[in-house]
Motif scaffolding. Structure first.
Motif, PDB file in Angstrom:
ATOM      1  N   VAL A   1       0.833  -1.204   0.000  1.00 29.81           N
ATOM      2  CA  VAL A   1       0.000   0.000   0.000  1.00 29.81           C
ATOM      3  C   VAL A   1       0.866   1.252   0.000  1.00 29.81           C
ATOM      4  CG1 VAL A   1      -1.729   1.306   1.293  1.00 29.81           C
ATOM      5  CG2 VAL A   1      -1.869  -1.188   1.182  1.00 29.81           C
ATOM      6  N   GLY A   2       0.505   2.185  -0.858  1.00 27.74           N
ATOM      7  CA  GLY A   2       1.150   3.489  -0.878  1.00 27.74           C
ATOM      8  C   GLY A   2       0.202   4.555  -0.372  1.00 27.74           C
ATOM      9  N   ILE A   3       0.715   5.479   0.419  1.00 34.14           N
ATOM     10  CA  ILE A   3      -0.065   6.620   0.901  1.00 34.14           C
ATOM     11  C   ILE A   3       0.530   7.867   0.258  1.00 34.14           C
ATOM     12  CG2 ILE A   3      -0.889   7.921   2.881  1.00 34.14           C
ATOM     13  CD1 ILE A   3      -1.901   5.020   2.806  1.00 34.14           C
ATOM     14  N   ALA A   4      -0.203   8.458  -0.668  1.00 30.39           N
ATOM     15  CA  ALA A   4       0.280   9.630  -1.409  1.00 30.39           C
ATOM     16  C   ALA A   4      -0.149  10.900  -0.697  1.00 30.39           C
ATOM     17  CB  ALA A   4      -0.261   9.611  -2.834  1.00 30.39           C
ATOM     18  N   GLY A   5       0.838  11.706  -0.329  1.00 25.92           N
ATOM     19  CA  GLY A   5       0.581  12.904   0.457  1.00 25.92           C
ATOM     20  C   GLY A   5       0.750  12.576   1.924  1.00 25.92           C
ATOM     21  N   PHE A   6       1.725  13.195   2.580  1.00 21.80           N
ATOM     22  CA  PHE A   6       2.003  12.834   3.962  1.00 21.80           C
ATOM     23  C   PHE A   6       1.768  14.034   4.873  1.00 21.80           C
ATOM     24  CE2 PHE A   6       4.667  11.649   7.621  1.00 21.80           C
ATOM     25  CZ  PHE A   6       4.116  10.408   7.880  1.00 21.80           C
ATOM     26  N   GLY A   7       0.475  14.267   5.131  1.00 17.48           N
ATOM     27  CA  GLY A   7       0.080  15.327   6.046  1.00 17.48           C
ATOM     28  C   GLY A   7      -0.862  14.762   7.088  1.00 17.48           C
TER      29      GLY A   7
ATOM     30  N   ALA B   1      11.782  15.301   1.189  1.00 15.84           N
ATOM     31  CA  ALA B   1      12.268  14.300   2.136  1.00 15.84           C
ATOM     32  C   ALA B   1      12.156  14.756   3.585  1.00 15.84           C
ATOM     33  CB  ALA B   1      13.716  13.962   1.819  1.00 15.84           C
ATOM     34  N   SER B   2      11.572  15.945   3.822  1.00 21.40           N
ATOM     35  CA  SER B   2      11.580  16.528   5.163  1.00 21.40           C
ATOM     36  C   SER B   2      10.811  15.702   6.198  1.00 21.40           C
ATOM     37  CB  SER B   2      10.998  17.949   5.119  1.00 21.40           C
ATOM     38  OG  SER B   2       9.645  17.926   4.693  1.00 21.40           O
ATOM     39  N   LYS B   3       9.878  14.877   5.733  1.00 18.42           N
ATOM     40  CA  LYS B   3       9.071  14.095   6.670  1.00 18.42           C
ATOM     41  C   LYS B   3       9.452  12.616   6.686  1.00 18.42           C
ATOM     42  CE  LYS B   3       5.150  17.214   5.849  1.00 18.42           C
ATOM     43  NZ  LYS B   3       3.774  17.321   5.304  1.00 18.42           N
ATOM     44  N   ARG B   4      10.564  12.286   6.046  1.00 18.28           N
ATOM     45  CA  ARG B   4      10.967  10.883   5.922  1.00 18.28           C
ATOM     46  C   ARG B   4      11.096  10.202   7.287  1.00 18.28           C
ATOM     47  NH1 ARG B   4      13.685   8.155   1.911  1.00 18.28           N
ATOM     48  NH2 ARG B   4      14.171  10.147   0.891  1.00 18.28           N
ATOM     49  N   GLU B   5      11.824  10.820   8.201  1.00 16.37           N
ATOM     50  CA  GLU B   5      12.059  10.182   9.499  1.00 16.37           C
ATOM     51  C   GLU B   5      10.764  10.005  10.277  1.00 16.37           C
ATOM     52  OE1 GLU B   5      14.841   8.718  10.415  1.00 16.37           O
ATOM     53  OE2 GLU B   5      15.525   9.284   8.399  1.00 16.37           O
ATOM     54  N   ASP B   6       9.876  10.982  10.175  1.00 15.13           N
ATOM     55  CA  ASP B   6       8.587  10.846  10.851  1.00 15.13           C
ATOM     56  C   ASP B   6       7.820   9.654  10.291  1.00 15.13           C
ATOM     57  OD1 ASP B   6       9.121  13.035  12.396  1.00 15.13           O
ATOM     58  OD2 ASP B   6       7.758  14.397  11.334  1.00 15.13           O
ATOM     59  N   ALA B   7       7.772   9.543   8.971  1.00 14.30           N
ATOM     60  CA  ALA B   7       7.033   8.451   8.337  1.00 14.30           C
ATOM     61  C   ALA B   7       7.584   7.090   8.745  1.00 14.30           C
ATOM     62  CB  ALA B   7       7.070   8.606   6.817  1.00 14.30           C
ATOM     63  N   LEU B   8       8.893   6.974   8.797  1.00  9.34           N
ATOM     64  CA  LEU B   8       9.499   5.713   9.175  1.00  9.34           C
ATOM     65  C   LEU B   8       9.223   5.395  10.640  1.00  9.34           C
ATOM     66  CD1 LEU B   8      12.919   5.975   7.286  1.00  9.34           C
ATOM     67  CD2 LEU B   8      10.841   4.769   6.572  1.00  9.34           C
ATOM     68  N   ARG B   9       9.217   6.408  11.484  1.00  6.60           N
ATOM     69  CA  ARG B   9       8.891   6.198  12.900  1.00  6.60           C
ATOM     70  C   ARG B   9       7.449   5.754  13.075  1.00  6.60           C
ATOM     71  NH1 ARG B   9      10.120  11.486  16.029  1.00  6.60           N
ATOM     72  NH2 ARG B   9       9.202  10.266  17.742  1.00  6.60           N
ATOM     73  N   MET B  10       6.588   6.184  12.190  1.00  3.70           N
ATOM     74  CA  MET B  10       5.182   5.781  12.263  1.00  3.70           C
ATOM     75  C   MET B  10       4.955   4.374  11.736  1.00  3.70           C
ATOM     76  SD  MET B  10       3.210   9.238  11.059  1.00  3.70           S
ATOM     77  CE  MET B  10       3.767  10.842  11.628  1.00  3.70           C
TER      78      MET B  10
ATOM     79  N   GLY C   1       0.353  25.030   6.552  1.00  6.78           N
ATOM     80  CA  GLY C   1       0.938  23.696   6.509  1.00  6.78           C
ATOM     81  C   GLY C   1       1.841  23.377   7.677  1.00  6.78           C
ATOM     82  N   ASN C   2       1.620  24.019   8.815  1.00  5.81           N
ATOM     83  CA  ASN C   2       2.512  23.844   9.962  1.00  5.81           C
ATOM     84  C   ASN C   2       2.176  22.650  10.850  1.00  5.81           C
ATOM     85  OD1 ASN C   2       3.876  26.135   9.166  1.00  5.81           O
ATOM     86  ND2 ASN C   2       2.774  27.503  10.552  1.00  5.81           N
ATOM     87  N   ALA C   3       1.017  22.040  10.662  1.00  7.75           N
ATOM     88  CA  ALA C   3       0.599  20.957  11.565  1.00  7.75           C
ATOM     89  C   ALA C   3       1.511  19.748  11.428  1.00  7.75           C
ATOM     90  CB  ALA C   3      -0.832  20.546  11.261  1.00  7.75           C
ATOM     91  N   ARG C   4       1.880  19.136  12.555  1.00  9.77           N
ATOM     92  CA  ARG C   4       2.657  17.892  12.563  1.00  9.77           C
ATOM     93  C   ARG C   4       2.031  16.935  13.567  1.00  9.77           C
ATOM     94  NH1 ARG C   4       4.119  19.993   8.703  1.00  9.77           N
ATOM     95  NH2 ARG C   4       6.217  20.251   7.851  1.00  9.77           N
ATOM     96  N   TYR C   5       0.951  16.183  13.226  1.00 10.42           N
ATOM     97  CA  TYR C   5       0.405  16.208  11.896  1.00 10.42           C
ATOM     98  C   TYR C   5      -1.078  16.565  11.913  1.00 10.42           C
ATOM     99  CZ  TYR C   5       4.676  14.619   9.866  1.00 10.42           C
ATOM    100  OH  TYR C   5       5.968  14.584   9.434  1.00 10.42           O
ATOM    101  N   ARG C   6      -1.613  16.784  13.089  1.00  5.01           N
ATOM    102  CA  ARG C   6      -3.007  17.156  13.231  1.00  5.01           C
ATOM    103  C   ARG C   6      -3.161  18.053  14.457  1.00  5.01           C
ATOM    104  NH1 ARG C   6      -6.511  16.003   8.936  1.00  5.01           N
ATOM    105  NH2 ARG C   6      -8.619  15.624   9.700  1.00  5.01           N
TER     106      ARG C   6
END
Length: 359
Positions: free
Chosen positions: A189-195, A220-229, A348-353
């Motif tokens: 599964v791919g999730i397009a858009g990482f907000g 790539a600014s949110k890469r580490e967050d995505a991997l942590r999730m 666009g400042n929310a991280r992530y809600r």
């Protein structure tokens, strides 16, 4: 039963499209007349959804000002109508993006767990009018919420209120298309858009046990967050012009949370393997981009859409979140700061809600 005079309805009222720039006014307003099927909730938390911004600015359609936005509502029951049997004062409950449908025996969607597609009486939690009397539906940037009990959900004890709030719209919006399209063991599964929506997509895809979960975002600014999730891979489309070639035919399902109208749909479709599906859940205010028919013909791919989910899916989603200890990434802000939160969200400042909390 508590009387109407024991508390007043007050909240952040938007009077025109400038409200999205931080111009909502805190004031009293008159909710719908209380009926035997209604419930009153004292709001403790309300998530901030992208839909709120579109409604405030009349982005999708002219808003029926004045409005009070907010449809990720969590709080405690303070009043129940005489026909309400599932709730009692003190229960911790939530309300999502839909607050009413006809629920009539002859309505095919309502009788097949698809109330979100009710053609006769689909009513959103705010910026809508109830069919029976024309009164307005008001949302959760407020002290109290009133509406039909049939679209209210008990919150499992294992889920903190600030975590539950964004699940009621954002979580359901991604959970429904994931489960409708077979997300689970063996699925890539791919999730397009990482907000706000995208991070919930990653969390639920992992909770469902998907074989591989890939987060796709511009930078790539949110890469580490995505991997942590829990994402197994991360694709930064702006960093590699050949991203769509390198990852071609690597996914079975893509949930697109992208709300801009300028994303290259053909390239995203190339990520799908044979019989793969791309499901759009982001709702841009401008038309979707065009794409080549061959992007579908090659590989028997399909493009579809999904809007929120049913009451049955909402309950299943909450149960899964409780069982797997799913935790949305939220930033809790005081309800008094709602104007600034809307401005920050728009930037666009929310991280992530963002989640508003009544003091």
């Amino acid at each position: 039963m508590t009387s109407d005079t024991d508390y007043k309805f007050e909240g952040w009222v938007a009077h025109d499209a400038s409200s999205v720039d931080g111009n909502m006014k805190w004031q009293t307003y008159t909710p719908k007349p209380f009926t035997a099927s209604d419930i009153d909730i004292k709001i403790t938390h309300c998530g901030v959804c992208g839909t709120d911004l579109s409604s405030l600015r009349s982005g999708w359609k002219p808003a029926d000002y004045p409005i009070v936005v907010g449809h990720e509502i969590v709080g405690h029951v303070v009043r129940v109508g005489s026909n309400v049997t599932d709730f009692q004062p003190g229960d911790r409950v939530g309300v999502g993006a839909q607050c009413k449908s006809c629920l009539q025996p002859g309505c095919r969607p309502c009788n097949n767990d698809m109330e979100q597609h009710c053609p006769d009486e689909f009513t959103t939690t705010y910026d809508a009018r109830y069919k029976e009397d024309g009164s307005k539906a008001y949302g959760g940037y407020a002290r109290y919420w009133r509406g039909p009990a049939s679209f209210v959900f008990k919150i499992p004890g294992a889920i903190p209120s600030e975590i539950a709030a964004p699940l009621l719209c954002g979580g359901l919006t991604v959970y429904a298309p994931l489960t409708d399209n077979g997300a689970g063991p063996g699925k890539r599964v791919g999730i397009a858009g990482f907000g706000g929506l995208g991070h919930l997509g990653v969390l639920f895809a992992k909770a469902l046990g998907c074989e591989k979960v890939v987060a796709i975002s511009r930078s790539a600014s949110k890469r580490e967050d995505a991997l942590r999730m829990g994402a197994d891979e991360y694709i930064a489309t702006a960093d590699d012009e050949q991203w769509h070639t390198k990852h071609a035919r690597s996914l079975d399902l893509i949930i697109s949370t992208i709300s801009g109208a300028d994303f290259p749909l053909d390239k995203y479709l190339s990520l799908l393997d044979v019989k793969g599906n791309l499901i759009q859940v982001g709702a841009p205010e401008d038309p979707m981009p065009s794409f080549s028919a061959f992007s579908l013909l090659v590989g028997d791919r399909k493009v579809g859409g999904s809007t929120i989910g049913s009451r049955k899916q909402a309950r299943e989603m909450l149960e899964l979140a409780a069982k797997t200890n799913l935790r949305a990434w939220v930033q809790v802000r005081p309800m008094s700061e709602a104007n600034q939160v809307v401005v920050d969200m728009d930037k666009g400042n929310a991280r992530y809600r963002y989640v508003l909390q009544n003091e």
